[in-house]
Design a protein around this motif. Structure first.
Motif, mmCIF file in Angstrom:
data_model
loop_
_atom_site.group_PDB
_atom_site.id
_atom_site.type_symbol
_atom_site.label_atom_id
_atom_site.label_comp_id
_atom_site.label_asym_id
_atom_site.label_seq_id
_atom_site.Cartn_x
_atom_site.Cartn_y
_atom_site.Cartn_z
ATOM 1 N N UNK A 232 0.830 -1.216 0.000
ATOM 2 C CA UNK A 232 0.000 0.000 0.000
ATOM 3 C C UNK A 232 0.858 1.257 0.000
ATOM 4 N N UNK A 233 2.160 1.086 -0.117
ATOM 5 C CA UNK A 233 3.094 2.224 -0.101
ATOM 6 C C UNK A 233 2.964 3.047 -1.386
ATOM 7 N N UNK A 270 6.206 -0.632 -7.236
ATOM 8 C CA UNK A 270 5.186 0.414 -7.157
ATOM 9 C C UNK A 270 4.132 -0.057 -6.164
ATOM 10 N N UNK A 271 3.696 0.842 -5.280
ATOM 11 C CA UNK A 271 2.635 0.501 -4.336
ATOM 12 C C UNK A 271 1.307 1.091 -4.776
ATOM 13 N N UNK A 302 12.183 -0.941 2.570
ATOM 14 C CA UNK A 302 11.838 0.404 3.044
ATOM 15 C C UNK A 302 10.505 0.738 2.374
ATOM 16 N N UNK A 303 9.487 0.975 3.184
ATOM 17 C CA UNK A 303 8.175 1.347 2.660
ATOM 18 C C UNK A 303 8.024 2.861 2.764
ATOM 19 N N UNK A 304 7.715 3.464 1.649
ATOM 20 C CA UNK A 304 7.514 4.904 1.618
ATOM 21 C C UNK A 304 6.023 5.160 1.583
ATOM 22 N N UNK A 305 5.498 5.735 2.638
ATOM 23 C CA UNK A 305 4.054 5.949 2.748
ATOM 24 C C UNK A 305 3.727 7.434 2.831
ATOM 25 N N UNK A 306 2.480 7.787 2.511
ATOM 26 C CA UNK A 306 2.046 9.162 2.769
ATOM 27 C C UNK A 306 1.989 9.422 4.276
ATOM 28 N N UNK A 307 1.897 10.700 4.653
ATOM 29 C CA UNK A 307 1.602 11.019 6.058
ATOM 30 C C UNK A 307 0.216 10.463 6.369
#
Length: 355
Positions: A232-233, A270-271, A302-307
């Motif tokens: 979901x990233x 791609x998430x 490393x998961x890059x997520x929104x705030x």
């Protein structure tokens, strides 16, 4: 008491979770067969006939990020495969090897040491020891992981485990400029000119680093390290060791491609969030992890997520020409909570955001 008998006699959840033994502890009991809670239903096991050997995801040399060919290769891979590997990204091999080694070292610690980092014991919410995916799923996954929430200038990193803290932080510091470059290139492919504050909070508002550990498994064909799911990233950057075991869905739903480990490479995927903001131009793809009978496997995503409070929807720049939005605007924390309220279910979470 034999190992096989002892696992029936113990309270599995108490042994694995509350006592901090994890799947690692089960693996060390010398079981002949895995506990029934870990046996995947036949339809969720990887069928060897579905593995496509002649295909592999692209490997892209990013030594020159500004090369138009590099840019188009990345954007094409994000649209067609949803997965690719990058080499010559500038992170020293030693940094990668150190963080991988730190993963092995943490999971070799005695249970009482690891137990200090369970959610209810951890000295800070920014580091937590977990097992499986979530306990909401019907079948447990054969893995343990140490989850780090990274925020710049956050003092709580000093409370992370001494055996792995420095290696994780060094890796994150090297990875951050690579992540930013990747996102800039992917936005360029969408004709989004400006990587402004709002885009930053939507795409890289939170960074989570996991030390994943997949212990030896007596019946790898019955278990899953990670079941079929899409991340979901916005993007995930994965460092995997030489053991392998990551499979990505091919261009057809019934095909699976092994992501062959390449020394020093990073696997990028791609998430869902990038699929949503790109209005389906880029695709998050189902993937899964298979465990191993003879070797422990370690990987570091490393998961890059929104705030948490970021509102995510198709970028306005893509809709200016009259293109219809496929997704509505959703608050990321709602999307996140929906995903973790159930076991992994392929790409079903995306339905939550559809118009």
């Amino acid at each position: 008491m034999s190992a096989a008998a002892s696992v029936e006699a113990i309270d599995l959840i108490d042994y694995v979770i509350n006592q901090g033994n994890g799947v690692k502890g089960l693996s060390k009991l010398g079981l002949k067969t895995i506990p029934h809670q870990y046996i995947q239903p036949p339809e969720e096991r990887l069928d060897q006939n579905q593995i496509v050997d002649e295909e592999s995801i692209p490997i892209i040399d990013v030594s020159n990020w500004d090369d138009p060919e590099v840019v188009s290769s990345i954007c094409e891979a994000a649209a067609k495969w949803g997965f690719f590997q990058i080499v010559n990204h500038g992170i020293p091999l030693e940094v990668l090897e150190n963080v991988m080694e730190a993963g092995h070292k943490f999971f070799e610690l005695p249970s009482e040491e690891k137990r200090k980092y369970l959610k209810e014991n951890s000295p800070t919410p920014t580091v937590q020891l977990k097992t499986s995916f979530s306990l909401a799923e019907k079948v447990l996954e054969w893995k343990d992981f140490l989850m780090h929430w990274y925020f710049p200038d956050d003092e709580s990193v000093n409370l992370w485990p001494a055996v792995s803290k420095d290696q994780v932080l060094e890796y994150v510091n090297w990875a951050k400029p690579v992540i930013r470059k990747l996102l800039e290139v992917l936005l360029k492919g969408l004709n989004v000119k400006e990587f402004n504050e709002s885009k930053e909070s939507q795409l890289m508002g939170a960074l989570i680093v996991d030390l994943m550990h997949y212990p030896l498994c007596p019946n790898p064909e019955l278990a899953a390290g990670v079941g079929r799911h899409a991340d979901i990233s916005s993007i995930t950057i994965l460092l995997q060791d030489e053991v392998g075991g990551l499979y990505v869905q091919g261009t057809r739903a019934d095909q699976w491609i092994h992501v062959t480990p390449v020394k020093g490479a990073l696997v990028i995927n791609i998430g869902d969030i990038l699929q949503i903001v790109s209005n389906d131009r880029y695709k998050s793809i189902e993937h899964r992890v298979i465990v191993n009978k003879s070797r422990n496997r370690v990987s570091v995503p490393i998961f890059l997520n929104p705030k948490d409070d970021a509102v995510v929807g198709p970028f306005p720049e893509l809709l200016e020409s009259g293109e219809k939005p496929i997704y509505k605007n959703v608050v990321f924390s709602d999307y996140f909570n929906f995903f973790f309220s159930k076991g992994p279910e392929g790409k079903k979470t995306l339905e939550f955001a559809k118009v």
